[in-house]
Scaffold this motif. Structure first.
Motif, short mmCIF file in Angstrom:
data_model
loop_
_atom_site.label_atom_id
_atom_site.label_comp_id
_atom_site.label_asym_id
_atom_site.label_seq_id
_atom_site.Cartn_x
_atom_site.Cartn_y
_atom_site.Cartn_z
N PHE A 116 2.21 -7.47 1.22
CA PHE A 116 1.18 -6.44 1.36
C PHE A 116 -0.12 -6.88 0.68
CE2 PHE A 116 3.97 -2.35 1.91
CZ PHE A 116 4.36 -2.80 3.16
N ARG A 117 -0.01 -7.69 -0.35
CA ARG A 117 -1.22 -8.12 -1.08
C ARG A 117 -2.12 -9.01 -0.23
NH1 ARG A 117 3.15 -10.93 -3.23
NH2 ARG A 117 3.07 -13.21 -3.01
N GLU A 118 -1.63 -9.51 0.90
CA GLU A 118 -2.43 -10.36 1.78
C GLU A 118 -3.17 -9.56 2.85
OE1 GLU A 118 -2.75 -13.46 1.07
OE2 GLU A 118 -1.22 -13.44 -0.50
N LEU A 119 -3.00 -8.25 2.86
CA LEU A 119 -3.58 -7.42 3.91
C LEU A 119 -4.99 -6.96 3.56
CD1 LEU A 119 -0.42 -5.24 4.53
CD2 LEU A 119 -1.34 -6.96 6.11
N SER A 120 -5.74 -6.67 4.60
CA SER A 120 -7.10 -6.15 4.41
C SER A 120 -7.48 -5.28 5.60
CB SER A 120 -8.10 -7.30 4.25
OG SER A 120 -9.40 -6.81 4.05
N ALA A 141 4.91 4.69 -3.95
CA ALA A 141 4.22 4.10 -5.10
C ALA A 141 4.51 2.61 -5.20
CB ALA A 141 4.64 4.81 -6.38
N ASP A 142 5.71 2.20 -4.82
CA ASP A 142 6.07 0.79 -4.86
C ASP A 142 5.23 0.01 -3.86
OD1 ASP A 142 7.43 -1.51 -5.66
OD2 ASP A 142 9.12 -1.17 -4.30
N CYS A 143 4.93 0.60 -2.69
CA CYS A 143 4.06 -0.06 -1.71
C CYS A 143 2.68 -0.31 -2.30
CB CYS A 143 3.94 0.80 -0.45
SG CYS A 143 5.45 0.89 0.55
N ILE A 144 2.15 0.68 -3.00
CA ILE A 144 0.84 0.53 -3.62
C ILE A 144 0.87 -0.58 -4.66
CG2 ILE A 144 -0.90 1.68 -5.06
CD1 ILE A 144 -0.06 4.31 -3.70
N ALA A 145 1.94 -0.60 -5.46
CA ALA A 145 2.05 -1.61 -6.50
C ALA A 145 2.17 -3.01 -5.92
CB ALA A 145 3.26 -1.31 -7.39
#
Length: 239
Positions: A116-120, A141-145
């Motif tokens: 998920f950190r690679e998304l924009s 909340a885990d998705c956000i983290a």
């Protein structure tokens, strides 16, 4: 080798909703979902009865189709579904970003992924009471983290007053995340229909109501958008 279940790949078209509305986009729609919303507008990618229409494709095959459709010119690739987070799109994102493409993904926030950190952006779309589903806020909340510093936004579909009040509660729970609201389509297409009839007047009446409701409350932080693709093409698929 990663194999993905793909309901359809289409474009270039425009992104019809949310944080990147209007952006030229190729859509990769995954098959399969862990939710079954009462008003789902993409049952052909959700209902297991349509599994025989989902193509098993390797990451390389999916990427080759994205490149073919885009003519090799970088643009936004939208990962949608169903729920694309239940499959491993990490290798596809890595492959595409190396070529200058941008990846957006929409999910209800029920399955967290490190990529998920690679998304924009990462678009988290928790389902309101009208959907018949219940949000697991720990998983959300885990998705956000997992997204870390990636752009993360919340998009909520609103059908009625109950949904609207629920959206306000969600926004209060996550005050640092941008919120996008949109009126729901109460005449979604059946899975077998390529271009089903749509109650556009009803949708626009709900959109006008939603705008008025937000402004009357002086709730000035959300962005209130229609589904742009619905305004242009109705319930037509593949656009």
């Amino acid at each position: 080798m990663t194999t993905l279940r793909i309901a359809e790949i289409f474009g270039p078209t425009i992104q019809g909703e949310g944080a990147v509305i209007g952006a030229p986009t190729v859509f990769v729609r995954a098959g399969g979902c862990d939710y079954r919303c009462s008003w789902c507008d993409s049952l052909h990618a959700v209902d297991s009865a349509y599994r025989d229409t989902w193509a098993p494709m390797t990451t390389e095959q999916v990427w080759a189709e994205v490149e073919r459709l885009s003519g090799g010119v970088p643009l936004t690739v939208s990962l949608s579904g169903g729920n694309p987070a239940i499959q491993d799109f990490g290798p596809l994102i890595e492959m595409g970003k190396a070529q200058g493409y941008r990846f957006a993904l929409e999910t209800q926030g029920s399955v967290a992924r490190g990529w998920f950190r690679e998304l924009s952006p990462l678009i988290l779309s928790p389902k309101p009471p009208s959907s018949g589903e219940t949000v697991d806020w720990d998983r959300f909340a885990d998705c956000i983290a997992r997204a870390r510093d990636a752009v993360t936004v919340i998009k909520i579909v609103v059908f009625d007053e109950t949904d609207y009040l629920w959206a306000r509660e969600v926004a209060a729970r996550y005050p640092t995340l941008p919120v996008y609201l949109q009126p729901g389509n109460h005449t979604p297409p059946p899975p077998d229909a390529e271009d089903a009839a749509i109650d556009m007047d009803g949708i626009m009446t709900r959109y006008e109501w939603l705008i008025g409701r937000v402004l009357a409350d002086r709730w000035f932080t959300p962005t209130i958008l229609p589904q742009l693709h619905v305004l242009v093409w109705g319930n037509k698929r593949g656009v």
